[in-house]
Design a protein around this motif. Structure first.
Motif, PDB file in Angstrom:
ATOM      1  N   LEU A   3       0.820  -1.206   0.000  1.00  0.00           N
ATOM      2  CA  LEU A   3       0.000   0.000   0.000  1.00  0.00           C
ATOM      3  C   LEU A   3       0.858   1.261   0.000  1.00  0.00           C
ATOM      4  CD1 LEU A   3      -2.870  -1.046   2.416  1.00  0.00           C
ATOM      5  CD2 LEU A   3      -2.983  -0.794  -0.060  1.00  0.00           C
ATOM      6  N   ALA A   4       2.020   1.190   0.585  1.00  0.00           N
ATOM      7  CA  ALA A   4       2.907   2.352   0.615  1.00  0.00           C
ATOM      8  C   ALA A   4       3.601   2.549  -0.724  1.00  0.00           C
ATOM      9  CB  ALA A   4       3.941   2.188   1.724  1.00  0.00           C
ATOM     10  N   VAL A   5       3.824   1.481  -1.475  1.00  0.00           N
ATOM     11  CA  VAL A   5       4.551   1.561  -2.742  1.00  0.00           C
ATOM     12  C   VAL A   5       3.652   2.034  -3.876  1.00  0.00           C
ATOM     13  CG1 VAL A   5       5.714   0.142  -4.487  1.00  0.00           C
ATOM     14  CG2 VAL A   5       6.285  -0.123  -2.081  1.00  0.00           C
ATOM     15  N   VAL A   6       2.375   1.713  -3.856  1.00  0.00           N
ATOM     16  CA  VAL A   6       1.465   2.066  -4.957  1.00  0.00           C
ATOM     17  C   VAL A   6       1.465   3.564  -5.250  1.00  0.00           C
ATOM     18  CG1 VAL A   6      -0.955   2.108  -5.671  1.00  0.00           C
ATOM     19  CG2 VAL A   6       0.028   0.024  -4.730  1.00  0.00           C
ATOM     20  N   PRO A   7       1.327   4.451  -4.275  1.00  0.00           N
ATOM     21  CA  PRO A   7       1.368   5.885  -4.605  1.00  0.00           C
ATOM     22  C   PRO A   7       2.710   6.321  -5.182  1.00  0.00           C
ATOM     23  CG  PRO A   7       0.474   5.572  -2.411  1.00  0.00           C
ATOM     24  CD  PRO A   7       0.975   4.242  -2.887  1.00  0.00           C
ATOM     25  N   LEU A   8       3.792   5.701  -4.770  1.00  0.00           N
ATOM     26  CA  LEU A   8       5.103   6.060  -5.301  1.00  0.00           C
ATOM     27  C   LEU A   8       5.215   5.683  -6.769  1.00  0.00           C
ATOM     28  CD1 LEU A   8       7.392   4.923  -2.343  1.00  0.00           C
ATOM     29  CD2 LEU A   8       6.723   7.241  -2.959  1.00  0.00           C
ATOM     30  N   ILE A   9       4.700   4.524  -7.126  1.00  0.00           N
ATOM     31  CA  ILE A   9       4.766   4.071  -8.520  1.00  0.00           C
ATOM     32  C   ILE A   9       3.932   4.975  -9.406  1.00  0.00           C
ATOM     33  CG2 ILE A   9       4.112   2.207 -10.084  1.00  0.00           C
ATOM     34  CD1 ILE A   9       4.814   0.270  -7.798  1.00  0.00           C
ATOM     35  N   THR A  10       2.708   5.280  -8.985  1.00  0.00           N
ATOM     36  CA  THR A  10       1.834   6.091  -9.825  1.00  0.00           C
ATOM     37  C   THR A  10       2.291   7.538  -9.892  1.00  0.00           C
ATOM     38  OG1 THR A  10       0.316   6.448  -7.983  1.00  0.00           O
ATOM     39  CG2 THR A  10      -0.191   4.647  -9.501  1.00  0.00           C
TER      40      THR A  10
END
Length: 131
Positions: A41-48
């Motif tokens: 969940l923490a990585v998803v905003p970073l990728i997008t």
């Protein structure tokens, strides 16, 4: 009597000890799963946010100034004037289009037709002109 010697456990105490042992064995699995979900969940905003197609920078949104009505109208394209032309005997796609300064293909497209379509006397054609 030896102090290290243990008293035999009752059946209820043994069951409780087994339950506690099972809980302790399962705890690392649940903790690992919880950590994995939280990391995902923490990585998803970073990728997008790194993909410019999806992310909208907040700073640019805030800096955009609302344009006044005068600025909006001065840059806006004028609305095309729509005229109706009634086909006369001897008219062709090219002749009509030439009168209005557009191509025959564009004239046919504006009317949802093709230049290979036959024009009929009295047929109404819409002609959009931008001037």
């Amino acid at each position: 009597m030896d102090q290290n010697a243990q008293k035999p456990l009752s059946r209820l105490a043994r069951q409780q000890a087994v339950r506690e042992e099972r809980k302790n064995k399962q705890a690392p699995w649940w903790a690992a799963l919880l950590i994995a979900v939280m990391m995902a969940l923490a990585v998803v905003p970073l990728i997008t946010s790194q993909n410019s197609d999806y992310a909208v920078p907040q700073a640019k949104k805030e800096q955009a100034k609302p344009k006044s009505a005068a600025e909006k109208t001065s840059k806006a394209k004028p609305a095309p004037k729509v005229k109706t032309y009634v086909v006369k005997s001897g008219d062709s796609w090219a002749a009509i289009a030439q009168k209005y300064g557009i191509s025959a293909e564009e004239l046919a497209e504006q009317n949802g037709l093709d230049t290979s379509s036959t024009l009929a006397v009295g047929q109404k054609l819409k002609i959009k002109q931008v001037k």
